[in-house]
Motif scaffolding. Structure first.
Motif, short mmCIF file in Angstrom:
data_model
loop_
_atom_site.label_atom_id
_atom_site.label_comp_id
_atom_site.label_asym_id
_atom_site.label_seq_id
_atom_site.Cartn_x
_atom_site.Cartn_y
_atom_site.Cartn_z
N LEU A 177 -39.54 -45.95 75.82
CA LEU A 177 -39.55 -46.62 74.65
C LEU A 177 -40.18 -45.99 73.45
CD1 LEU A 177 -39.28 -50.29 75.93
CD2 LEU A 177 -37.50 -48.91 75.11
N PHE A 178 -41.33 -45.70 73.73
CA PHE A 178 -42.22 -45.09 72.57
C PHE A 178 -41.72 -43.88 72.06
CE2 PHE A 178 -45.71 -42.26 71.39
CZ PHE A 178 -46.33 -43.06 70.54
N LEU A 179 -41.37 -43.04 73.24
CA LEU A 179 -40.94 -41.61 72.48
C LEU A 179 -39.59 -41.73 71.70
CD1 LEU A 179 -41.92 -38.66 73.08
CD2 LEU A 179 -40.72 -38.49 74.82
N ASN A 180 -38.62 -42.39 72.07
CA ASN A 180 -37.42 -42.39 71.62
C ASN A 180 -37.43 -43.37 70.33
OD1 ASN A 180 -35.40 -40.77 73.27
ND2 ASN A 180 -36.52 -42.17 74.83
N SER A 198 -39.89 -43.16 68.23
CA SER A 198 -40.66 -42.52 67.22
C SER A 198 -40.01 -40.96 67.01
CB SER A 198 -42.09 -42.10 67.97
OG SER A 198 -42.90 -42.97 68.33
N SER A 199 -38.75 -40.65 67.56
CA SER A 199 -38.26 -39.62 67.49
C SER A 199 -36.75 -39.46 67.14
CB SER A 199 -38.14 -38.77 68.79
OG SER A 199 -37.36 -37.45 68.81
N ASP A 200 -36.29 -38.68 66.31
CA ASP A 200 -34.78 -38.56 65.89
C ASP A 200 -33.85 -38.07 67.19
OD1 ASP A 200 -35.41 -39.60 63.36
OD2 ASP A 200 -35.35 -37.54 62.53
N GLN A 201 -34.57 -37.49 68.01
CA GLN A 201 -33.76 -36.70 69.11
C GLN A 201 -34.06 -37.68 70.18
OE1 GLN A 201 -35.19 -32.97 70.16
NE2 GLN A 201 -33.77 -32.79 72.13
N TYR A 202 -32.90 -37.99 71.14
CA TYR A 202 -33.12 -38.67 72.23
C TYR A 202 -33.70 -38.05 73.52
CZ TYR A 202 -31.93 -41.73 76.52
OH TYR A 202 -32.14 -42.37 77.41
N TYR A 203 -34.64 -38.48 74.16
CA TYR A 203 -35.44 -37.90 75.23
C TYR A 203 -35.16 -38.69 76.32
CZ TYR A 203 -37.78 -34.66 71.64
OH TYR A 203 -38.12 -33.81 71.15
N THR A 204 -35.23 -37.73 77.74
CA THR A 204 -35.14 -38.57 78.97
C THR A 204 -36.56 -38.09 79.57
OG1 THR A 204 -33.01 -37.83 79.58
CG2 THR A 204 -34.36 -38.35 81.39
N VAL A 205 -37.36 -39.32 80.07
CA VAL A 205 -38.63 -39.34 80.27
C VAL A 205 -38.74 -39.55 81.89
CG1 VAL A 205 -41.06 -40.42 79.97
CG2 VAL A 205 -39.25 -40.06 78.08
N ILE A 206 -39.65 -38.55 82.26
CA ILE A 206 -40.19 -38.74 83.75
C ILE A 206 -41.56 -38.76 83.82
CG2 ILE A 206 -39.90 -37.91 85.99
CD1 ILE A 206 -37.41 -36.24 85.11
N VAL A 207 -42.16 -39.96 84.26
CA VAL A 207 -43.57 -40.15 84.58
C VAL A 207 -43.75 -39.90 86.17
CG1 VAL A 207 -45.50 -41.29 84.29
CG2 VAL A 207 -43.79 -41.20 82.47
N ASP A 208 -44.39 -38.97 86.64
CA ASP A 208 -44.57 -38.78 88.00
C ASP A 208 -46.17 -38.75 88.36
OD1 ASP A 208 -44.24 -38.53 90.73
OD2 ASP A 208 -43.14 -36.46 90.56
N ALA A 209 -46.45 -38.85 89.38
CA ALA A 209 -47.92 -39.05 89.80
C ALA A 209 -48.18 -38.22 91.31
CB ALA A 209 -48.41 -40.47 90.08
N GLU A 210 -48.62 -37.21 91.01
CA GLU A 210 -48.95 -36.43 92.27
C GLU A 210 -47.81 -36.21 93.15
OE1 GLU A 210 -52.67 -37.82 93.78
OE2 GLU A 210 -53.86 -36.81 92.09
N GLY A 211 -46.63 -35.95 92.73
CA GLY A 211 -45.58 -35.72 93.39
C GLY A 211 -44.78 -36.85 94.09
N TYR A 212 -45.19 -38.23 93.71
CA TYR A 212 -44.54 -39.47 94.31
C TYR A 212 -43.19 -39.27 94.14
CZ TYR A 212 -42.83 -43.96 94.54
OH TYR A 212 -42.15 -45.39 95.11
#
Length: 205
Positions: free
Chosen positions: A119-122, A124-138
């Motif tokens: 939500l924060f990234l998109n 704040s940006s004119d471009q749409y981003y797909t966001v992946i948050v991972d944690a040590e390969g989970y």
């Protein structure tokens, strides 16, 4: 934020002067025109220089990374972040001593963090981003678990000739189930319900 105020005969001259001082390029800065200047008579009498304020624009991905760290800090976990950008997909790989807290039960905390960063990234940006948050390969381990679960429950559905409902999952995890079983002619899959309780149902063909 690093910035300079510069002047020149024209706005363009002033901007170029500022870029030289900041040692950067035009696509990396924000420009504020303070005075457009005045050429004057014959370009000499009554002339005023153009004045601009030029500041280095903060990278949107760097801002998202700061936001991510602020979230984890509020949860009492200090992390390191390795960020990878592939076109419009951004992956934030987290590591730290208390990483299990950020993953949560079946990845629920990690999914919530990912949603907030998305939500924060998109926003704040004119471009749409797909966001992946991972944690040590989970995420990779989770896909392996979901794949095994899909096959096991598909076998159960065929054996009992009954529909089998899985637990509610985010859309990308439901996609793993659908993709895993798409070539199994003995069963069909579909998603049912509304978010956040939307889940996959496996039924015999």
């Amino acid at each position: 934020m690093k910035q300079v105020t510069a002047s020149g005969q024209t706005v363009e001259d002033a901007v170029q002067s500022a870029l030289k001082q900041l040692n950067t390029s035009a696509d990396q800065v924000n420009v504020e025109i303070i005075d457009e200047g005045k050429k004057g008579i014959l370009g000499l009498f009554g002339s005023k220089p153009a004045i601009v304020k030029v500041s280095i624009a903060e990278n949107i991905v760097a801002r998202a990374e700061k936001y991510l760290k602020s979230i984890t800090s509020q949860l009492g976990v200090e992390i390191s972040v390795e960020t990878t950008t592939n076109s419009n997909e951004i992956t934030f790989e987290l590591s730290g001593e208390k990483i299990a807290i950020l993953i949560g039960k079946r990845g629920q905390t990690l999914n919530a963090i990912q949603y907030l960063v998305h939500l924060f990234l998109n926003k704040s940006s004119d471009q749409y981003y797909t966001v992946i948050v991972d944690a040590e390969g989970y995420r990779k381990r989770r896909v392996e678990t979901l794949t095994q679960l899909a096959h096991r429950l598909a076998d159960k559905s065929v054996r009992t000739r009954r529909e089998v409902s899985l637990e509610p999952m985010p859309s990308y995890e439901r996609k793993v189930i659908h993709t895993t079983l798409q070539n199994n002619s003995k069963i069909k899959t579909y998603s049912h319900g509304n978010e956040p309780n939307r889940h996959v149902v496996i039924k015999p063909s």
